[in-house]
Design a protein around this motif. Structure first.
Motif, PDB file in Angstrom:
ATOM      1  N   GLU A  10       0.808  -1.214   0.000  1.00 53.36           N
ATOM      2  CA  GLU A  10       0.000   0.000   0.000  1.00 53.36           C
ATOM      3  C   GLU A  10       0.842   1.265   0.000  1.00 53.36           C
ATOM      4  O   GLU A  10       0.376   2.331  -0.431  1.00 53.36           O
ATOM      5  N   ILE A  11       2.076   1.196   0.498  1.00 56.27           N
ATOM      6  CA  ILE A  11       2.871   2.416   0.655  1.00 56.27           C
ATOM      7  C   ILE A  11       3.724   2.660  -0.589  1.00 56.27           C
ATOM      8  O   ILE A  11       4.022   1.754  -1.364  1.00 56.27           O
ATOM      9  N   SER A  12       4.142   3.914  -0.766  1.00 58.18           N
ATOM     10  CA  SER A  12       4.875   4.282  -1.975  1.00 58.18           C
ATOM     11  C   SER A  12       6.373   4.072  -1.842  1.00 58.18           C
ATOM     12  O   SER A  12       7.088   4.025  -2.855  1.00 58.18           O
ATOM     13  N   GLY A  13       6.885   3.954  -0.598  1.00 58.80           N
ATOM     14  CA  GLY A  13       8.311   3.734  -0.427  1.00 58.80           C
ATOM     15  C   GLY A  13       8.621   3.200   0.955  1.00 58.80           C
ATOM     16  O   GLY A  13       7.983   3.582   1.934  1.00 58.80           O
ATOM     17  N   TYR A  14       9.619   2.277   1.003  1.00 58.72           N
ATOM     18  CA  TYR A  14      10.021   1.729   2.298  1.00 58.72           C
ATOM     19  C   TYR A  14      11.505   1.382   2.339  1.00 58.72           C
ATOM     20  O   TYR A  14      11.979   0.743   3.267  1.00 58.72           O
ATOM     21  N   SER A  15      12.270   1.838   1.358  1.00 65.30           N
ATOM     22  CA  SER A  15      13.703   1.575   1.334  1.00 65.30           C
ATOM     23  C   SER A  15      14.364   2.170   2.573  1.00 65.30           C
ATOM     24  O   SER A  15      14.166   3.338   2.907  1.00 65.30           O
TER      25      SER A  15
END
Length: 259
Positions: free
Chosen positions: A229-234
């Motif tokens: 669901e999220i756009s970024g998690y790096s």
């Protein structure tokens, strides 16, 4: 409490003589009458259905005061401190609104801000500790301080109940949330890059299109937290015991090690 029908002139005289007031009903008082150079202290005061505006409340201190159906509009609340104040009217089921206020470095300790609204405020370096913020709504509010080309975000939410809080489409980068309850909170399309979310309850928080790149979620509960669901998690950090929730969101099942 004193008679709420006391004329503005009499209230103003008490405030100017005492550099504030105690046990006074300030409902309807015009704070624009107060001089800008005083650092005022208000204790055990009450305001009802009052529009608070002007520059007089910079660095003011409020202790155990009650605000019922009030609105802070364009008020200068920089470095103001609110200690054990109540901004929620239980009878009306309504919170206070802060609209286009300067709230930089304002401090809220042990306050009830349930259903309160912050719209269009400057809230750089704002602090909320041990506050009830259930159902509060924060819109188009800026936690950023700009010096030349340097932009820095700063805000602290510590040990606050933020269940059902609405913080959509905000830049919360580098802000801190510590020991907060964020159950069913709305963080959709917000930017949480390098944000600290330590030991928080993020169960079923709405996070669609939010950017958690570099965020520190160690110690937080992540049941229902979906990486899809999220756009970024790096670069996001979590506690090992919560990794199965994130892997499950990707369709990966985790089994115990076999002997």
């Amino acid at each position: 409490m004193c008679d709420p029908t006391i004329p503005n002139e009499q209230i103003l005289n008490q405030i100017e003589v005492n550099r504030g007031c105690t046990d006074l009903d300030l409902s309807g008082f015009d704070f624009e009458l107060v001089g800008k150079d005083d650092e005022l202290t208000f204790e055990n005061c009450r305001l009802s259905n009052t529009r608070v505006t002007g520059d007089a409340l910079h660095s003011s201190i409020w202790v155990n005061c009650k605000f019922q159906c009030c609105e802070f509009s364009g008020a200068d609340l920089r470095e103001a401190r609110f200690d054990r104040c109540r901004f929620f009217d239980q009878n009306e089921n309504k919170g206070v609104s802060f609209r286009f206020c300067n709230m930089a470095s304002a401090r809220f300790f042990g306050c009830n801000l349930a259903l309160s609204i912050l719209i269009g405020c400057n809230a750089y370096d704002i602090t909320f500790k041990n506050c009830q913020m259930v159902g509060a709504k924060i819109e188009t509010t800026d936690f950023e301080h700009v010096i030349g080309r340097v932009r820095r975000n700063k805000a602290l939410f510590e040990s606050c109940n933020m269940t059902d809080v609405v913080m959509e489409k905000l830049d919360l980068s580098s802000c801190e949330f510590v020991d907060c309850i964020l159950k069913s909170a709305m963080l959709r399309r917000s930017r949480l890059v390098n944000t600290t979310l330590k030991s928080c309850d993020l169960i079923f928080t709405e996070i669609e299109d939010a950017d958690f790149s570099g965020a520190d979620l160690r110690g937080s509960k992540l049941d229902g937290f979906s990486l899809l669901e999220i756009s970024g998690y790096s670069g996001m950090s979590i506690t090992a015991s919560e990794q199965h929730h994130l892997l499950h969101s990707l369709g990966i099942e985790v089994s115990p090690n076999e002997d």
